[in-house]
Design a protein around this motif. Structure first.
Motif, short mmCIF file in Angstrom:
data_model
loop_
_atom_site.label_atom_id
_atom_site.label_comp_id
_atom_site.label_asym_id
_atom_site.label_seq_id
_atom_site.Cartn_x
_atom_site.Cartn_y
_atom_site.Cartn_z
N UNK A 101 0.82 -1.21 0.00
CA UNK A 101 0.00 0.00 0.00
C UNK A 101 0.85 1.27 0.00
N UNK A 102 0.26 2.39 -0.45
CA UNK A 102 0.96 3.68 -0.35
C UNK A 102 1.35 3.93 1.11
N UNK A 103 2.51 4.54 1.29
CA UNK A 103 2.98 4.84 2.63
C UNK A 103 3.74 3.70 3.28
N UNK A 104 3.98 2.62 2.55
CA UNK A 104 4.66 1.44 3.11
C UNK A 104 6.16 1.43 2.86
N UNK A 105 6.71 2.53 2.46
CA UNK A 105 8.13 2.57 2.10
C UNK A 105 9.04 2.11 3.25
N UNK A 106 8.74 2.50 4.48
CA UNK A 106 9.56 2.11 5.62
C UNK A 106 9.47 0.60 5.84
N UNK A 107 8.27 0.03 5.71
CA UNK A 107 8.08 -1.41 5.88
C UNK A 107 8.87 -2.17 4.81
N UNK A 108 8.82 -1.66 3.58
CA UNK A 108 9.56 -2.29 2.48
C UNK A 108 11.06 -2.20 2.74
N UNK A 109 11.53 -1.02 3.14
CA UNK A 109 12.96 -0.83 3.41
C UNK A 109 13.43 -1.76 4.54
#
Length: 172
Positions: A101-109
């Motif tokens: 989902x949008x805003x998941x960049x930290x989770x992905x990183x």
């Protein structure tokens, strides 16, 4: 009356012929099908830079579509990392596009760091790639030739298994 019957018969036969011709035409291959040109896509790096399939033109690409919440995706990543470690020097580019989902960049990183992944990680927060490649589930991976054709389409895979590795090596 006979003229009407003949006209009706000819008209009916014409409709049947047209319908048969339409039904017997080969269907156009779906986007994402093996042998077809890989559909274009756009996604962003974790640093926010936009990437597209054109950025990888002329290279053999293993395009993986995944998500951090997907257990089979977790299962597949170590073999992709091992394949990357062994074949990136021969020209293989692994590009993993997250559809979180949008805003998941930290989770992905965090996922990338925890898994120690060193291949290209992109994020498609709109999940547009799912439709562009007519995907039916996650993870799904496409081996794309240097000229942009899809050579192989796999669901959950061990990329170090002999048949998968051989397919990738043959494309190099």
């Amino acid at each position: 009356m006979n003229i009407r019957r003949v006209f009706f018969a000819v008209a009916s036969l014409s409709v049947v012929i047209v319908l048969l011709a339409l039904l017997l035409q080969p269907a156009a291959p779906a986007p994402g099908a093996v042998g077809q040109a890989a559909p274009p896509f756009h996604a962003v790096t974790l640093a926010g830079e936009t990437r597209s399939l054109d950025d990888y033109r002329g290279q053999v690409v293993l395009l993986n579509v995944w998500a951090t919440w997907c257990p089979p995706c977790l299962q597949e990543m170590p073999s992709m990392q091992a394949l990357h470690a062994e074949l990136s020097g021969r020209g293989l580019r692994i590009v993993a596009v997250s559809v979180d989902d949008p805003g998941s960049e930290r989770v992905i990183a965090d996922f990338v760091r925890d898994q120690k992944l060193t291949f290209d990680i992109l994020h498609d927060p709109a999940s547009a790639i799912l439709e562009q490649y007519r995907m039916t589930g996650l993870p799904e991976t496409f081996l794309i030739s240097r000229d942009g054709r899809i050579l192989l389409r796999r669901y959950v895979a061990d990329w170090m298994a002999p048949e998968n590795r051989a397919a990738v090596e043959a494309a190099l």
